[in-house]
Design an enzyme around this catalytic site. Sequence first.
Site, PDB file in Angstrom:
ATOM      1  N   SER A 125       0.837  -1.200   0.000  1.00 59.94           N
ATOM      2  CA  SER A 125       0.000   0.000   0.000  1.00 59.94           C
ATOM      3  C   SER A 125       0.868   1.244   0.000  1.00 59.94           C
ATOM      4  CB  SER A 125      -0.860  -0.029   1.260  1.00 59.94           C
ATOM      5  OG  SER A 125      -1.421   1.234   1.492  1.00 59.94           O
ATOM      6  N   TYR A 150      -2.378  -1.253  10.706  1.00 59.33           N
ATOM      7  CA  TYR A 150      -2.585  -1.878   9.398  1.00 59.33           C
ATOM      8  C   TYR A 150      -1.403  -1.546   8.479  1.00 59.33           C
ATOM      9  CZ  TYR A 150      -4.007  -2.090   4.535  1.00 59.33           C
ATOM     10  OH  TYR A 150      -4.021  -2.312   3.183  1.00 59.33           O
ATOM     11  N   LYS A 154       1.829  -3.873   6.562  1.00 65.25           N
ATOM     12  CA  LYS A 154       2.243  -3.859   5.136  1.00 65.25           C
ATOM     13  C   LYS A 154       3.748  -3.602   5.035  1.00 65.25           C
ATOM     14  CE  LYS A 154      -1.560  -4.872   3.320  1.00 65.25           C
ATOM     15  NZ  LYS A 154      -1.695  -6.166   2.684  1.00 65.25           N
TER      16      LYS A 154
HETATM   17  P1  NAD Z   1     -10.871  -7.661   0.917  1.00 68.36           P
HETATM   18  O1  NAD Z   1     -11.111  -7.668   2.385  1.00 68.36           O
HETATM   19  O2  NAD Z   1     -12.033  -7.461   0.016  1.00 68.36           O
HETATM   20  O3  NAD Z   1     -10.121  -9.002   0.482  1.00 68.36           O
HETATM   21  C1  NAD Z   1      -9.244  -9.695   1.332  1.00 68.36           C
HETATM   22  C2  NAD Z   1      -9.632 -11.163   1.307  1.00 68.36           C
HETATM   23  O4  NAD Z   1      -8.728 -11.894   2.146  1.00 68.36           O
HETATM   24  C3  NAD Z   1     -11.038 -11.425   1.823  1.00 68.36           C
HETATM   25  O5  NAD Z   1     -11.732 -12.233   0.898  1.00 68.36           O
HETATM   26  C4  NAD Z   1     -10.826 -12.156   3.144  1.00 68.36           C
HETATM   27  O6  NAD Z   1     -11.874 -13.062   3.421  1.00 68.36           O
HETATM   28  C5  NAD Z   1      -9.486 -12.840   2.905  1.00 68.36           C
HETATM   29  N1  NAD Z   1      -8.702 -13.120   4.123  1.00 68.36           N
HETATM   30  C6  NAD Z   1      -8.380 -12.271   5.122  1.00 68.36           C
HETATM   31  N2  NAD Z   1      -7.627 -12.889   6.030  1.00 68.36           N
HETATM   32  C7  NAD Z   1      -7.442 -14.167   5.601  1.00 68.36           C
HETATM   33  C8  NAD Z   1      -6.750 -15.290   6.100  1.00 68.36           C
HETATM   34  N3  NAD Z   1      -6.102 -15.234   7.269  1.00 68.36           N
HETATM   35  N4  NAD Z   1      -6.771 -16.431   5.387  1.00 68.36           N
HETATM   36  C9  NAD Z   1      -7.441 -16.523   4.223  1.00 68.36           C
HETATM   37  N5  NAD Z   1      -8.123 -15.495   3.708  1.00 68.36           N
HETATM   38  C10 NAD Z   1      -8.126 -14.321   4.374  1.00 68.36           C
HETATM   39  O7  NAD Z   1      -9.746  -6.544   0.626  1.00 68.36           O
HETATM   40  P2  NAD Z   1      -9.217  -5.952  -0.743  1.00 68.36           P
HETATM   41  O8  NAD Z   1      -9.618  -4.528  -0.814  1.00 68.36           O
HETATM   42  O9  NAD Z   1      -9.543  -6.854  -1.859  1.00 68.36           O
HETATM   43  O10 NAD Z   1      -7.664  -5.964  -0.460  1.00 68.36           O
HETATM   44  C11 NAD Z   1      -6.822  -7.026  -0.875  1.00 68.36           C
HETATM   45  C12 NAD Z   1      -5.405  -6.759  -0.371  1.00 68.36           C
HETATM   46  O11 NAD Z   1      -4.956  -5.488  -0.844  1.00 68.36           O
HETATM   47  C13 NAD Z   1      -5.300  -6.704   1.147  1.00 68.36           C
HETATM   48  O12 NAD Z   1      -4.085  -7.292   1.535  1.00 68.36           O
HETATM   49  C14 NAD Z   1      -5.280  -5.222   1.427  1.00 68.36           C
HETATM   50  O13 NAD Z   1      -4.643  -4.908   2.628  1.00 68.36           O
HETATM   51  C15 NAD Z   1      -4.512  -4.693   0.227  1.00 68.36           C
HETATM   52  N6  NAD Z   1      -4.779  -3.273  -0.069  1.00 68.36           N
HETATM   53  C16 NAD Z   1      -6.068  -2.854  -0.240  1.00 68.36           C
HETATM   54  C17 NAD Z   1      -6.329  -1.500  -0.477  1.00 68.36           C
HETATM   55  C18 NAD Z   1      -7.747  -0.999  -0.640  1.00 68.36           C
HETATM   56  O14 NAD Z   1      -7.962   0.206  -0.533  1.00 68.36           O
HETATM   57  N7  NAD Z   1      -8.731  -1.856  -0.905  1.00 68.36           N
HETATM   58  C19 NAD Z   1      -5.276  -0.587  -0.570  1.00 68.36           C
HETATM   59  C20 NAD Z   1      -3.966  -1.055  -0.403  1.00 68.36           C
HETATM   60  C21 NAD Z   1      -3.720  -2.409  -0.159  1.00 68.36           C
HETATM   61  N1  UFG Z   2     -12.860  10.625   3.312  1.00 70.93           N
HETATM   62  C1  UFG Z   2     -13.914  11.456   3.631  1.00 70.93           C
HETATM   63  N2  UFG Z   2     -15.050  10.887   4.115  1.00 70.93           N
HETATM   64  C2  UFG Z   2     -15.197   9.547   4.301  1.00 70.93           C
HETATM   65  C3  UFG Z   2     -14.103   8.705   3.971  1.00 70.93           C
HETATM   66  C4  UFG Z   2     -12.946   9.285   3.488  1.00 70.93           C
HETATM   67  O1  UFG Z   2     -13.825  12.670   3.475  1.00 70.93           O
HETATM   68  O2  UFG Z   2     -16.259   9.106   4.770  1.00 70.93           O
HETATM   69  C5  UFG Z   2     -11.637  11.218   2.725  1.00 70.93           C
HETATM   70  C6  UFG Z   2     -10.359  10.947   3.498  1.00 70.93           C
HETATM   71  O3  UFG Z   2     -10.161  11.932   4.495  1.00 70.93           O
HETATM   72  C7  UFG Z   2      -9.314  10.995   2.386  1.00 70.93           C
HETATM   73  C8  UFG Z   2     -10.070  10.456   1.162  1.00 70.93           C
HETATM   74  O4  UFG Z   2     -11.449  10.618   1.454  1.00 70.93           O
HETATM   75  O5  UFG Z   2      -8.951  12.335   2.117  1.00 70.93           O
HETATM   76  C9  UFG Z   2      -9.789   8.983   0.875  1.00 70.93           C
HETATM   77  O6  UFG Z   2     -10.017   8.220   2.054  1.00 70.93           O
HETATM   78  P1  UFG Z   2     -10.133   6.630   2.028  1.00 70.93           P
HETATM   79  O7  UFG Z   2     -10.434   6.179   3.418  1.00 70.93           O
HETATM   80  O8  UFG Z   2     -11.045   6.208   0.947  1.00 70.93           O
HETATM   81  O9  UFG Z   2      -8.676   6.171   1.595  1.00 70.93           O
HETATM   82  P2  UFG Z   2      -7.265   6.448   2.303  1.00 70.93           P
HETATM   83  O10 UFG Z   2      -6.467   7.254   1.345  1.00 70.93           O
HETATM   84  O11 UFG Z   2      -7.390   6.945   3.674  1.00 70.93           O
HETATM   85  O12 UFG Z   2      -6.727   4.950   2.477  1.00 70.93           O
HETATM   86  C10 UFG Z   2      -6.522   4.103   1.387  1.00 70.93           C
HETATM   87  C11 UFG Z   2      -6.782   2.634   1.729  1.00 70.93           C
HETATM   88  C12 UFG Z   2      -5.776   2.137   2.724  1.00 70.93           C
HETATM   89  C13 UFG Z   2      -4.402   2.424   2.290  1.00 70.93           C
HETATM   90  C14 UFG Z   2      -4.250   3.881   1.936  1.00 70.93           C
HETATM   91  C15 UFG Z   2      -2.924   4.160   1.313  1.00 70.93           C
HETATM   92  O13 UFG Z   2      -8.060   2.482   2.271  1.00 70.93           O
HETATM   93  O14 UFG Z   2      -5.910   0.724   2.816  1.00 70.93           O
HETATM   94  O15 UFG Z   2      -5.224   4.263   0.993  1.00 70.93           O
HETATM   95  O16 UFG Z   2      -2.758   5.520   1.051  1.00 70.93           O
HETATM   96  F1  UFG Z   2      -3.513   2.113   3.260  1.00 70.93           F
END
Ligand code: NAD
Ligand code: UFG
Length: 338
Positions: A125, A150, A154
């Site tokens: 991330s 969290y 990472k």
């Molecule tokens: P998500 O929660 O939709 O998907 C994660 C999946 O992993 C889920 O299906 C969950 O059931 C499974 N899981 C969790 N723990 C597990 C375990 N111990 N064993 C087996 N399965 C398990 O999340 P996502 O948004 O698809 O994110 C996927 C990956 O990307 C995650 O590692 C997350 O941290 C990373 N990531 C997501 C974002 C974002 O904004 N969505 C940003 C940066 C990084």
């Molecule tokens: N925000 C609002 N209202 C809300 C939610 C978010 O104003 O209800 C704003 C936040 O302050 C930020 C922007 O919208 O300015 C984006 O916020 P998000 O929560 O959607 O995303 P973040 O950038 O905080 O976090 C995301 C992922 C994390 C990851 C991170 C890396 O959710 O998993 O990006 O930069 F770690």
Amino acid sequence: MAKILVTGGAGYIGSHTCIELLAADHEVIVLDNLCNSSEEALLRVQDIATKVMTFVQGDIRDSAALDRLFQTYAIDAVIHFAGLKAVGESQKFPQLYFDNNIAGSLSLFNAMEKAGVFKLVFSSSATVYDEANVSPLNETMPTGTPSNNYGYTKLMVEQILQKLQQADERWSIALLRYFNPVGAHKSSRIGEDPQGIPNNLMPYLTQVAVGRREKLSIFGNDYDTADGTGVRDYIHVVDLANAHLCALNNRLNQTGCRVWNIGTGKGSSVLELKNTFEQVNGIEIPFEFSPRREGDVATSFADNTRALSELGWKPQYSLKDMLADSWNWQKQNPTGFN
Ligand code: NAD
Ligand code: UFG
């Protein structure tokens, strides 16, 4: 064609990536404990792709289950999405996050090594970057001390993987630093389906649009940005899914451990996103300004030139596409996969 283990493949990004893997004729084995997803997503992926995958319901922390899985399927490479991702929850329950995301990843890497599988794509991330860096963020900039547990998991897993690869050059690892994934598959059959009150902007906004929440709170309007609201690099989840395919192809042919930013390189503010959503979808979003959220930075967007030049990847979708696709998914599935 290769045999790919996708941990967390039933989740938001994993399910979209499975479609792209199947379309590229890879054989897909999903391992997921369904703690934040449903099997319905996997059924829909197979429908969309008109191909089948193997689903193993299990936990990455279960070493015996992993050993069985690697013995049963001759896996060529792993894409590791499985993990917990709620920032607030990680502050309340640090051990849960360390156990699931760090110990769970270690258990996976041990099982891979035992089975002789050394090709890995890991979901990292942009949150690992030091907050003092000024956007656009590039991969040579220093990482920091993430403001939440969290983010810390990472960074830890990135560092563990770098050290594994230094010690044993059979490892070939892609660390993908995602910016802000949004949007949904064009079919509107799969998308983001958060449990409870969404933490992230896009699912919160679409739940307001569909009438599940009263109004959007915009966290802070006094940042040092053009309109005072936070700026982020939103990327369509299908573009992100394709970045995994490109990273996988790169890793299948090379060794080393390499970091790539996966973002569009363009920042958008919260207000811009809300206003564009209203224009594109013809829906008014009630909102209020509320105080800044702890731990948020003003601006974060990617320098994505390394991914463009080394992975042969290029994002295809605009902010308008992301907002239309997020809304179509939410509208057609008002309560997600339930
Ligand atoms: P998500 O929660 O939709 O998907 C994660 C999946 O992993 C889920 O299906 C969950 O059931 C499974 N899981 C969790 N723990 C597990 C375990 N111990 N064993 C087996 N399965 C398990 O999340 P996502 O948004 O698809 O994110 C996927 C990956 O990307 C995650 O590692 C997350 O941290 C990373 N990531 C997501 C974002 C974002 O904004 N969505 C940003 C940066 C990084
Ligand atoms: N925000 C609002 N209202 C809300 C939610 C978010 O104003 O209800 C704003 C936040 O302050 C930020 C922007 O919208 O300015 C984006 O916020 P998000 O929560 O959607 O995303 P973040 O950038 O905080 O976090 C995301 C992922 C994390 C990851 C991170 C890396 O959710 O998993 O990006 O930069 F770690």
